[in-house]
Write an enzyme that holds these catalytic residues in place. Structure first.
Site, mmCIF file in Angstrom:
data_model
loop_
_atom_site.group_PDB
_atom_site.id
_atom_site.type_symbol
_atom_site.label_atom_id
_atom_site.label_comp_id
_atom_site.label_asym_id
_atom_site.label_seq_id
_atom_site.Cartn_x
_atom_site.Cartn_y
_atom_site.Cartn_z
ATOM 1 N N HIS A 58 0.868 -1.195 0.000
ATOM 2 C CA HIS A 58 0.000 0.000 0.000
ATOM 3 C C HIS A 58 0.893 1.230 0.000
ATOM 4 O O HIS A 58 1.331 1.696 1.054
ATOM 5 C CB HIS A 58 -0.913 0.014 1.230
ATOM 6 N N GLN A 151 -11.291 0.372 -0.529
ATOM 7 C CA GLN A 151 -11.018 0.144 0.902
ATOM 8 C C GLN A 151 -12.287 0.099 1.762
ATOM 9 O O GLN A 151 -12.393 -0.692 2.687
ATOM 10 C CB GLN A 151 -10.084 1.256 1.414
ATOM 11 N N HIS A 209 -8.110 -8.232 -1.505
ATOM 12 C CA HIS A 209 -7.997 -8.522 -0.085
ATOM 13 C C HIS A 209 -9.150 -9.475 0.203
ATOM 14 O O HIS A 209 -10.305 -9.135 -0.036
ATOM 15 C CB HIS A 209 -8.171 -7.256 0.737
HETATM 16 ZN ZN LIG Z 1 -3.248 -4.985 1.995
#
Ligand SMILES: [Zn+2]
Length: 428
Positions: A58, A151, A209
């Site tokens: 990230h 996210q 993710h």
């Molecule tokens: Zn990550």
């Protein structure tokens, strides 16, 4: 030849080989190449490897430690909340400056390819624009691949889906996701379907993710593998973290891992982050939380180890050192046999390169002459010592170098200078 590296040990166990380089490519790998290169470097029995590749990072949050405050609980969820507090205060210039500083460090560490997720849940897409610019700037010396990462949840955040498509339209390379952060398991599965279909339509890779929790009943890895299979995305889909697999029922996993292998889904474990973020709800015994790396490898699933975070809301440590990552991976997964240690080295080099679909990566004739000379004789010693990077080459040119790590001792009757290398059995 433009350059010959003399007396190199190679990661596959070949010893005392020369590597001949011309026009930025490897032209020959053999013992005792004839002289005649413009330049020669004698690496004296040290390990020469293709560069380290970080399959999970990230870059937009890296090096923000302490802004606006530190993560007190140390949990994933406080990290996400903290990042949410920081986001409105980010500027494109600050993201860019931090990312470039991190890339400098990466080069010094022999890390020449990074897959970075970039948060697309800020309607301004500041981080996307900043990292696309950084990607162009660093291209001469570092391959930066960007993943559009929702996210706050593709379905949970009102604008995530639209922003994710905008990010892809601007040139972000890979489709990301976070199904375990959606409101329900069903929403998570739906987000996986939408994102895999989007990737299939656009011919893009997928890296989500996935199941980054300790929930033994999380099923998003299964959804991801099933969608990869249904859409014919074999070899193009990666599940990152997969920490829930640590806690799943063994019978269920005995069906899941073959499904992942059949679907050609790769896995990325992030040992430094998994061992610090997972198991936070446990009393004793506390789970480790890393996915089942040896079992996945044994089933033929491609597995890489990623750095994930460096000095950000989720992790205060880290130094772009993929040998530190492999070192932690070896410990957490108890990969202590010589074969397993070699696999751990592959997990931060060739396996990760396959996940990124990097062109011309490796030590074969014709590959790009991107190489790292380590102060170690072999992958085992490299991981044990987190060995110094003596030379880093990009396209056959030295772009970073450092002195070997040595200490001067002032002890009567003992050697004056010692290095960290110590061959097994060297003391009779
Ligand atoms: Zn990550």
């Amino acid at each position: 030849m433009d350059l010959i590296l003399r007396h190199a040990n190679l990661p596959d166990g070949r010893r005392d080989h020369d590597i001949g380089i011309a026009a930025g490519r490897i032209q020959a790998v053999a013992p005792a190449l004839p002289a005649g290169a413009a330049q020669e470097i004698d690496v004296r029995g040290r390990l020469v490897s293709p560069p380290f590749v970080d399959a999970h990072f990230h870059l937009d949050s890296a090096l923000t430690l302490g802004q606006p405050r530190l993560n007190r609980s140390g949990t994933l969820l406080e990290g996400i909340a903290l990042w949410g507090e920081l986001k409105p205060e980010l500027t494109q210039a600050a993201i860019r400056e931090r990312a470039l500083a991190y890339c400098d460090l990466a080069v010094a560490q022999g890390l020449l390819a990074i897959r970075s997720h970039v948060d697309v849940c800020d309607d301004r897409l500041l981080a996307v624009d900043a990292l696309l610019e950084v990607k162009r700037d660093v291209a001469p010396y570092l391959d930066l691949q960007l993943v559009a990462f929702p996210q706050d949840g593709l379905l949970r955040s009102a604008t995530a889906q639209r922003n994710l498509v905008r990010a892809l339209d601007r040139g972000v390379d890979v489709v990301g996701g976070i199904p375990h952060f959606e409101r329900t398991m069903a929403d998570g599965a739906e987000s996986v379907r939408i994102l895999c279909e989007l990737a299939a339509e656009r011919g893009l890779l997928v890296d989500m993710h996935c199941d980054e929790s300790d929930d033994p009943h999380s099923r998003h890895v299964e959804s991801l593998a099933a969608q990869a299979h249904r859409l014919g995305l074999h070899g193009r889909v990666t599940g990152s973290h997969l920490t829930s697999m640590h806690s799943m029922d063994n019978y269920y996993v005995s069906k899941l891992i073959p499904l992942m292998a059949e679907s050609g889904v790769a896995a990325v474990a992030n040992p430094l982050i998994n061992i610090t973020l997972q198991g936070r709800h446990d009393s004793y015994p506390k789970r480790r939380g890393m996915t089942r790396v040896p079992e996945l490898l044994a089933a033929g699933v491609n597995v890489a180890f990623g750095q994930d975070c460096v000095m950000d809301p989720w992790y205060s440590f880290g130094s772009a050192d993929l040998l530190e990552v492999a070192h932690m991976g070896v410990h957490v997964a108890q990969m202590t046999s010589q074969d397993a240690i070699r696999q751990a080295f592959d997990a931060v080099t060739v396996n990760a390169a396959r996940i990124l679909h990097l062109d011309g990566y490796g030590l074969d004739v014709g590959c790009r002459a991107d190489l790292v000379v380590l102060q170690a004789a072999d992958p085992f010693e490299a991981i044990r010592l987190k060995a110094a990077r003596l030379f880093v080459l990009r396209g056959g040119k030295v772009i970073a170098h450092s002195e070997p790590r040595n200490s001067v001792l002032a002890l009567a009757g003992r050697p004056q200078r010692i290095g960290p290398e110590f061959a097994p059995g060297s003391i009779a």
